[in-house]
Design a protein around this motif. Structure first.
Motif, PDB file in Angstrom:
ATOM      1  N   UNK A 225       0.765  -2.143  -7.434  1.00 27.49           N
ATOM      2  CA  UNK A 225       0.049  -3.296  -6.886  1.00 27.49           C
ATOM      3  C   UNK A 225      -1.078  -2.745  -6.026  1.00 27.49           C
ATOM      4  N   UNK A 226      -2.298  -3.143  -6.337  1.00 26.41           N
ATOM      5  CA  UNK A 226      -3.474  -2.704  -5.587  1.00 26.41           C
ATOM      6  C   UNK A 226      -4.099  -3.850  -4.830  1.00 26.41           C
ATOM      7  N   UNK A 227      -4.720  -3.524  -3.706  1.00 29.52           N
ATOM      8  CA  UNK A 227      -5.362  -4.555  -2.877  1.00 29.52           C
ATOM      9  C   UNK A 227      -6.655  -4.011  -2.295  1.00 29.52           C
ATOM     10  N   UNK A 228      -7.693  -4.847  -2.285  1.00 31.30           N
ATOM     11  CA  UNK A 228      -8.941  -4.493  -1.638  1.00 31.30           C
ATOM     12  C   UNK A 228      -8.822  -4.820  -0.155  1.00 31.30           C
ATOM     13  N   UNK A 229      -8.770  -3.795   0.702  1.00 33.81           N
ATOM     14  CA  UNK A 229      -8.631  -4.034   2.141  1.00 33.81           C
ATOM     15  C   UNK A 229      -9.909  -4.596   2.730  1.00 33.81           C
ATOM     16  N   UNK A 230     -11.020  -3.999   2.373  1.00 35.16           N
ATOM     17  CA  UNK A 230     -12.344  -4.544   2.657  1.00 35.16           C
ATOM     18  C   UNK A 230     -13.287  -3.980   1.624  1.00 35.16           C
ATOM     19  N   UNK A 231     -14.572  -4.178   1.773  1.00 30.20           N
ATOM     20  CA  UNK A 231     -15.525  -4.008   0.686  1.00 30.20           C
ATOM     21  C   UNK A 231     -15.323  -2.752  -0.144  1.00 30.20           C
ATOM     22  N   UNK A 232     -15.266  -1.581   0.493  1.00 33.99           N
ATOM     23  CA  UNK A 232     -15.199  -0.352  -0.280  1.00 33.99           C
ATOM     24  C   UNK A 232     -13.958   0.475   0.037  1.00 33.99           C
ATOM     25  N   UNK A 233     -12.910  -0.167   0.511  1.00 34.66           N
ATOM     26  CA  UNK A 233     -11.642   0.517   0.779  1.00 34.66           C
ATOM     27  C   UNK A 233     -10.511  -0.253   0.108  1.00 34.66           C
ATOM     28  N   UNK A 234      -9.734   0.430  -0.711  1.00 36.33           N
ATOM     29  CA  UNK A 234      -8.621  -0.203  -1.414  1.00 36.33           C
ATOM     30  C   UNK A 234      -7.350   0.589  -1.181  1.00 36.33           C
ATOM     31  N   UNK A 235      -6.214  -0.073  -1.338  1.00 34.87           N
ATOM     32  CA  UNK A 235      -4.914   0.544  -1.108  1.00 34.87           C
ATOM     33  C   UNK A 235      -3.980   0.181  -2.249  1.00 34.87           C
ATOM     34  N   UNK A 236      -2.897   0.953  -2.369  1.00 35.80           N
ATOM     35  CA  UNK A 236      -1.920   0.671  -3.413  1.00 35.80           C
ATOM     36  C   UNK A 236      -0.524   1.033  -2.936  1.00 35.80           C
ATOM     37  N   UNK A 237       0.464   0.400  -3.535  1.00 41.51           N
ATOM     38  CA  UNK A 237       1.867   0.823  -3.455  1.00 41.51           C
ATOM     39  C   UNK A 237       2.361   0.914  -4.890  1.00 41.51           C
ATOM     40  N   UNK A 238       3.266   1.863  -5.134  1.00 44.14           N
ATOM     41  CA  UNK A 238       3.601   2.179  -6.519  1.00 44.14           C
ATOM     42  C   UNK A 238       5.045   2.640  -6.659  1.00 44.14           C
ATOM     43  N   UNK A 239       5.664   2.220  -7.736  1.00 42.17           N
ATOM     44  CA  UNK A 239       6.955   2.731  -8.175  1.00 42.17           C
ATOM     45  C   UNK A 239       6.746   3.337  -9.550  1.00 42.17           C
ATOM     46  N   UNK A 240       7.180   4.600  -9.720  1.00 37.40           N
ATOM     47  CA  UNK A 240       7.010   5.237 -11.025  1.00 37.40           C
ATOM     48  C   UNK A 240       8.126   6.235 -11.256  1.00 37.40           C
ATOM     49  N   UNK A 241       8.232   6.719 -12.500  1.00 35.79           N
ATOM     50  CA  UNK A 241       9.297   7.664 -12.770  1.00 35.79           C
ATOM     51  C   UNK A 241       9.253   8.250 -14.159  1.00 35.79           C
ATOM     52  N   UNK A 242      10.159   9.204 -14.368  1.00 38.09           N
ATOM     53  CA  UNK A 242      10.314   9.914 -15.635  1.00 38.09           C
ATOM     54  C   UNK A 242      11.798   9.895 -16.000  1.00 38.09           C
ATOM     55  N   UNK A 243      12.104   9.524 -17.223  1.00 41.43           N
ATOM     56  CA  UNK A 243      13.479   9.526 -17.714  1.00 41.43           C
ATOM     57  C   UNK A 243      13.524  10.511 -18.880  1.00 41.43           C
ATOM     58  N   UNK A 244      14.161  11.675 -18.656  1.00 39.88           N
ATOM     59  CA  UNK A 244      14.096  12.783 -19.615  1.00 39.88           C
ATOM     60  C   UNK A 244      15.417  12.959 -20.351  1.00 39.88           C
TER      61      UNK A 244
END
Length: 304
Positions: A225-244
């Motif tokens: 999920x990404x969000x524009x904090x203000x004009x030229x600054x953005x932030x994200x939070x992320x869940x990811x993984x590898x299943x081998x």
């Protein structure tokens, strides 16, 4: 492998004191798009990223946006990862420190729908015996070179996300023997994005990796999920993984899997229309994952 996207943004430079230099033609394209009837936030995103750099850093969710045709882009970064694990070859638990001193993703826009990619990396690894902190190994060297492409699939349309396909091949012919693949490695993923509003985006990747150090297949997922904090600054939070897939002593599929799931977050800041800095950090949430990791980077798109 590294990798991110510059997350959704709404153009409004007058709202801040920071100025981004945008070409006259780029502004014209943006306002032509904005004046179209029934234009959506997704249309704004497409117009914005024709003007402003979009990258695959710093999260693990690759962006579906391609480098504009005829442009060369470099996405450089460093990675620090610390954790512990049971070393089955040594027969006891070890602590490890993985350093990526430099990873550079080179991208060139061949056409509006095809992007050429090259990944080069310089790595380091330290391993200690966990019980007494005695150093077992300390090595540095070049990783094997990976070549690949990103191909545009479709634009966002209602429930259908903006989608691109990314494929890479890791070559076993170059790099330090410790780090380069033992044999040809392949990996691919589909990268998708939904524009939720002028502020928020939801992105996800699905793919797999095969070969390299071993022939087991690793299934990849990412959600961001990404969000524009203000004009030229953005932030994200992320869940990811590898299943081998795990193998038995006969090097056959053992019927079970190794899970490596992680959570991270970070910030990207557009310094100029073709220059972005980023920083991120995260931690593992499964037994096989690292304890924590940190990353920072700088991305630059050469002007026409």
């Amino acid at each position: 492998m590294v990798g991110i996207l510059v997350l959704g943004s709404h153009v409004g430079w007058a709202q801040t004191d920071t100025t981004i230099n945008i070409s006259k033609r780029a502004w014209q394209l943006y306002f032509e798009n904005s004046s179209q009837p029934n234009h959506s936030p997704a249309d704004d995103h497409r117009a914005y990223h024709q003007m402003v750099i979009a990258t695959d850093r710093p999260d693990q969710t690759e962006t579906p946006f391609l480098v504009p045709q005829g442009r060369l882009q470099m996405e450089m970064g460093a990675w620090y990862e610390k954790g512990h694990e049971l070393d089955t070859d040594l027969g006891y638990e070890v602590k490890y420190l993985h350093n990526t001193y430099n990873t550079t993703l080179w991208k060139y826009g061949i056409s509006e729908h095809i992007e050429a990619r090259l990944i080069t990396e310089y790595l380091g690894e330290k391993i200690w015996k966990k019980s007494n902190d005695s150093l077992i190994s300390d090595i540095k060297g070049l990783n094997g070179v990976s070549v690949g492409t990103k191909i545009f699939v479709c634009e966002e349309n209602g429930f259908i996300p903006k989608t691109s396909f990314i494929g890479h091949v890791g070559l076993p012919y170059l790099g330090s023997k410790k780090f380069r693949p033992a044999f040809l490695a392949s990996r691919f993923r589909f990268t998708m994005q939904h524009t939720l509003s002028d502020i928020f985006t939801f992105s996800y990747n699905l793919g797999l990796e095969y070969g390299g150090k071993q022939e087991n297949t690793a299934y990849i997922y990412t959600t961001t999920v990404g969000a524009n904090l203000f004009t030229n600054c953005s932030a994200f939070v992320e869940l990811y993984g590898f299943v081998s897939e795990k193998s038995n002593q006969q090097d056959q599929f053992a019927g079970n899997f190794l899970h490596d799931h992680r959570f991270d977050g970070g910030i990207s800041y557009v310094l100029q229309s073709n220059l972005q800095a980023d920083i991120s950090a995260g931690f593992g949430i499964s037994k096989a994952s690292p304890d924590y990791f940190l990353s920072c980077g700088l991305s630059y798109r050469l002007p026409k």
